[in-house]
Design a protein around this motif. Structure first.
Motif, PDB file in Angstrom:
ATOM      1  N   VAL A 197      -9.570  14.106  26.738  1.00 50.15           N
ATOM      2  CA  VAL A 197      -9.304  13.150  25.652  1.00 50.15           C
ATOM      3  C   VAL A 197     -10.354  12.038  25.648  1.00 50.15           C
ATOM      4  O   VAL A 197     -10.878  11.625  24.596  1.00 50.15           O
ATOM      5  CB  VAL A 197      -7.888  12.564  25.780  1.00 50.15           C
ATOM      6  CG1 VAL A 197      -7.676  11.414  24.777  1.00 50.15           C
ATOM      7  CG2 VAL A 197      -6.846  13.651  25.557  1.00 50.15           C
ATOM      8  N   PHE A 198     -10.688  11.553  26.855  1.00 49.89           N
ATOM      9  CA  PHE A 198     -11.679  10.479  26.956  1.00 49.89           C
ATOM     10  C   PHE A 198     -13.042  10.940  26.431  1.00 49.89           C
ATOM     11  O   PHE A 198     -13.719  10.220  25.678  1.00 49.89           O
ATOM     12  CB  PHE A 198     -11.790  10.025  28.413  1.00 49.89           C
ATOM     13  CG  PHE A 198     -12.799   8.946  28.631  1.00 49.89           C
ATOM     14  CD1 PHE A 198     -12.533   7.629  28.248  1.00 49.89           C
ATOM     15  CD2 PHE A 198     -14.043   9.227  29.191  1.00 49.89           C
ATOM     16  CE1 PHE A 198     -13.482   6.626  28.435  1.00 49.89           C
ATOM     17  CE2 PHE A 198     -14.980   8.233  29.373  1.00 49.89           C
ATOM     18  CZ  PHE A 198     -14.702   6.927  28.999  1.00 49.89           C
ATOM     19  N   LEU A 199     -13.446  12.174  26.798  1.00 51.41           N
ATOM     20  CA  LEU A 199     -14.737  12.698  26.341  1.00 51.41           C
ATOM     21  C   LEU A 199     -14.754  12.890  24.819  1.00 51.41           C
ATOM     22  O   LEU A 199     -15.769  12.632  24.147  1.00 51.41           O
ATOM     23  CB  LEU A 199     -15.044  14.023  27.053  1.00 51.41           C
ATOM     24  CG  LEU A 199     -15.309  13.923  28.569  1.00 51.41           C
ATOM     25  CD1 LEU A 199     -15.462  15.315  29.174  1.00 51.41           C
ATOM     26  CD2 LEU A 199     -16.559  13.084  28.842  1.00 51.41           C
ATOM     27  N   LEU A 200     -13.618  13.341  24.271  1.00 52.96           N
ATOM     28  CA  LEU A 200     -13.540  13.516  22.813  1.00 52.96           C
ATOM     29  C   LEU A 200     -13.679  12.181  22.086  1.00 52.96           C
ATOM     30  O   LEU A 200     -14.346  12.076  21.039  1.00 52.96           O
ATOM     31  CB  LEU A 200     -12.216  14.187  22.440  1.00 52.96           C
ATOM     32  CG  LEU A 200     -12.087  15.678  22.823  1.00 52.96           C
ATOM     33  CD1 LEU A 200     -10.675  16.174  22.545  1.00 52.96           C
ATOM     34  CD2 LEU A 200     -13.102  16.511  22.036  1.00 52.96           C
ATOM     35  N   ILE A 226     -15.263   9.554  23.166  1.00 48.20           N
ATOM     36  CA  ILE A 226     -16.657   9.120  23.281  1.00 48.20           C
ATOM     37  C   ILE A 226     -17.519   9.825  22.227  1.00 48.20           C
ATOM     38  O   ILE A 226     -18.441   9.232  21.633  1.00 48.20           O
ATOM     39  CB  ILE A 226     -17.192   9.396  24.703  1.00 48.20           C
ATOM     40  CG1 ILE A 226     -16.459   8.521  25.731  1.00 48.20           C
ATOM     41  CG2 ILE A 226     -18.694   9.160  24.792  1.00 48.20           C
ATOM     42  CD1 ILE A 226     -16.657   7.036  25.535  1.00 48.20           C
ATOM     43  N   MET A 227     -17.187  11.126  21.992  1.00 49.70           N
ATOM     44  CA  MET A 227     -17.969  11.899  21.014  1.00 49.70           C
ATOM     45  C   MET A 227     -17.810  11.354  19.589  1.00 49.70           C
ATOM     46  O   MET A 227     -18.720  11.474  18.755  1.00 49.70           O
ATOM     47  CB  MET A 227     -17.541  13.372  21.068  1.00 49.70           C
ATOM     48  CG  MET A 227     -17.964  14.075  22.359  1.00 49.70           C
ATOM     49  SD  MET A 227     -17.285  15.741  22.498  1.00 49.70           S
ATOM     50  CE  MET A 227     -18.095  16.524  21.102  1.00 49.70           C
ATOM     51  N   PHE A 284     -16.297   4.689  14.942  1.00 48.93           N
ATOM     52  CA  PHE A 284     -15.670   3.397  15.249  1.00 48.93           C
ATOM     53  C   PHE A 284     -16.726   2.400  15.734  1.00 48.93           C
ATOM     54  O   PHE A 284     -16.484   1.614  16.649  1.00 48.93           O
ATOM     55  CB  PHE A 284     -14.596   3.587  16.332  1.00 48.93           C
ATOM     56  CG  PHE A 284     -13.516   4.558  15.947  1.00 48.93           C
ATOM     57  CD1 PHE A 284     -12.434   4.137  15.186  1.00 48.93           C
ATOM     58  CD2 PHE A 284     -13.595   5.898  16.323  1.00 48.93           C
ATOM     59  CE1 PHE A 284     -11.447   5.038  14.829  1.00 48.93           C
ATOM     60  CE2 PHE A 284     -12.607   6.795  15.967  1.00 48.93           C
ATOM     61  CZ  PHE A 284     -11.523   6.370  15.214  1.00 48.93           C
ATOM     62  N   SER A 285     -17.886   2.436  15.086  1.00 48.15           N
ATOM     63  CA  SER A 285     -18.993   1.568  15.504  1.00 48.15           C
ATOM     64  C   SER A 285     -18.700   0.091  15.290  1.00 48.15           C
ATOM     65  O   SER A 285     -19.341  -0.771  15.890  1.00 48.15           O
ATOM     66  CB  SER A 285     -20.281   1.950  14.753  1.00 48.15           C
ATOM     67  OG  SER A 285     -20.069   1.871  13.346  1.00 48.15           O
ATOM     68  N   PHE A 286     -17.738  -0.178  14.437  1.00 47.63           N
ATOM     69  CA  PHE A 286     -17.406  -1.578  14.170  1.00 47.63           C
ATOM     70  C   PHE A 286     -16.644  -2.219  15.330  1.00 47.63           C
ATOM     71  O   PHE A 286     -16.468  -3.426  15.375  1.00 47.63           O
ATOM     72  CB  PHE A 286     -16.575  -1.684  12.877  1.00 47.63           C
ATOM     73  CG  PHE A 286     -15.298  -0.889  12.913  1.00 47.63           C
ATOM     74  CD1 PHE A 286     -14.111  -1.440  13.391  1.00 47.63           C
ATOM     75  CD2 PHE A 286     -15.291   0.438  12.476  1.00 47.63           C
ATOM     76  CE1 PHE A 286     -12.957  -0.695  13.414  1.00 47.63           C
ATOM     77  CE2 PHE A 286     -14.128   1.173  12.505  1.00 47.63           C
ATOM     78  CZ  PHE A 286     -12.947   0.620  12.971  1.00 47.63           C
ATOM     79  N   ILE A 287     -16.165  -1.365  16.282  1.00 53.58           N
ATOM     80  CA  ILE A 287     -15.441  -1.893  17.443  1.00 53.58           C
ATOM     81  C   ILE A 287     -16.449  -2.120  18.570  1.00 53.58           C
ATOM     82  O   ILE A 287     -17.240  -1.225  18.895  1.00 53.58           O
ATOM     83  CB  ILE A 287     -14.353  -0.913  17.917  1.00 53.58           C
ATOM     84  CG1 ILE A 287     -13.349  -0.642  16.785  1.00 53.58           C
ATOM     85  CG2 ILE A 287     -13.631  -1.449  19.151  1.00 53.58           C
ATOM     86  CD1 ILE A 287     -12.306   0.399  17.121  1.00 53.58           C
ATOM     87  N   GLY A 328     -10.098   0.984  25.359  1.00 53.64           N
ATOM     88  CA  GLY A 328      -9.059   1.649  24.585  1.00 53.64           C
ATOM     89  C   GLY A 328      -9.046   3.146  24.826  1.00 53.64           C
ATOM     90  O   GLY A 328      -7.978   3.768  24.897  1.00 53.64           O
ATOM     91  N   ALA A 329     -10.251   3.745  24.932  1.00 61.09           N
ATOM     92  CA  ALA A 329     -10.342   5.192  25.185  1.00 61.09           C
ATOM     93  C   ALA A 329      -9.702   5.557  26.522  1.00 61.09           C
ATOM     94  O   ALA A 329      -8.987   6.559  26.646  1.00 61.09           O
ATOM     95  CB  ALA A 329     -11.805   5.626  25.145  1.00 61.09           C
ATOM     96  N   LEU A 330      -9.950   4.729  27.546  1.00 65.25           N
ATOM     97  CA  LEU A 330      -9.349   4.977  28.861  1.00 65.25           C
ATOM     98  C   LEU A 330      -7.830   4.882  28.799  1.00 65.25           C
ATOM     99  O   LEU A 330      -7.110   5.693  29.392  1.00 65.25           O
ATOM    100  CB  LEU A 330      -9.900   3.984  29.888  1.00 65.25           C
ATOM    101  CG  LEU A 330     -11.360   4.196  30.323  1.00 65.25           C
ATOM    102  CD1 LEU A 330     -11.831   3.044  31.193  1.00 65.25           C
ATOM    103  CD2 LEU A 330     -11.502   5.520  31.077  1.00 65.25           C
TER     104      LEU A 330
END
Length: 234
Positions: free
Chosen positions: A17-20, A22-23, A28-31, A39-41
């Motif tokens: 899920v974390f790798l997805l 990141i891909m 979500f470049s505005f974050i 948040g991904a973690l």
């Protein structure tokens, strides 16, 4: 599924899920990057734990220490019992060769070998011993020639435990047996003691007696000397 397997599966799903995430970072470049990674973690961890919670855990039976110790002791007892049963037992009817009779520890000799030792003793004294073959039934074991009285002498040999005394009954039986063998004289040899009543009975019937003291201090000392002479021992 065991708890260990569930943990490994949860970690694997969280990593995927974390790798997805990141891909798809570009969407979500505005974050800000730090907030996105945090948040991904968090999302990865929540998904992994959720998957683990949905899978039932397989219960494993745990043996108690008490039962384990008991089983170990039982196995040990069985092993010791088997070893004891397989241990070589003393054959009381055994008759080994002369070298073994003359060199083995005395307590390892059978009653037949003790009789044969007495045979060798009187043979060395020139008393022409003859075995009767009557065995352990209370009869005469040897006939020897008494050089002093110029007559045959009946010999009965008793391999008894030290605590067991020869009683008067044995002497009376020997007195009867010597007459059956047409002997005027008789001799009793024993590894134990002889009761006073038996000693008196022997004296009244011309029966000589040799007890455990004679065996240790005469017969066995002769055996040691004879074994050296025959080069069985150094």
């Amino acid at each position: 599924m065991t708890k260990k397997d569930k943990d490994q599966l949860g970690y694997s799903i969280a990593l995927i899920v974390f790798l997805l995430l990141i891909m798809v970072r570009n969407f979500f470049s505005f974050i800000p990057i730090m907030y996105f990674i945090g948040g991904a973690l968090a999302i990865s961890f929540i998904v992994g734990e959720s998957v683990k919670a949905m899978i039932p855990t397989k219960k494993t039976k745990r043996k108690s220490t008490k039962n384990k110790t008991k089983n170990k002791e039982t196995t040990k007892k069985k092993t010791n019992k088997k070893a004891t049963n397989n241990a070589p037992k003393k054959n009381h009817n055994q008759l080994r060769c002369k070298k073994e009779v003359m060199t083995l520890p005395f307590e390892k000799l059978s009653w037949r070998e003790f009789e044969r030792l007495c045979y060798y003793y009187y043979e060395s004294k020139g008393q022409n011993p003859r075995e009767t073959g009557e065995g352990a039934d209370g009869g005469i074991d040897l006939i020897i020639y008494n050089n002093k009285d110029k007559a045959d002498e009946a010999v009965q040999i008793k391999m008894y435990a030290k605590h067991r005394q020869v009683d008067v009954k044995i002497i009376r039986e020997l007195n009867t047996a010597k007459k059956n063998h047409k002997c005027m004289l008789a001799r009793l040899i024993t590894t134990s003691d002889i009761s006073l009543a038996a000693m008196r009975e022997a004296g009244d019937n011309r029966i000589d007696t040799h007890d455990g003291f004679w065996v240790e201090n005469t017969l066995l000392k002769w055996r040691d000397q004879e074994a050296k002479r025959l080069k069985y021992i150094k």
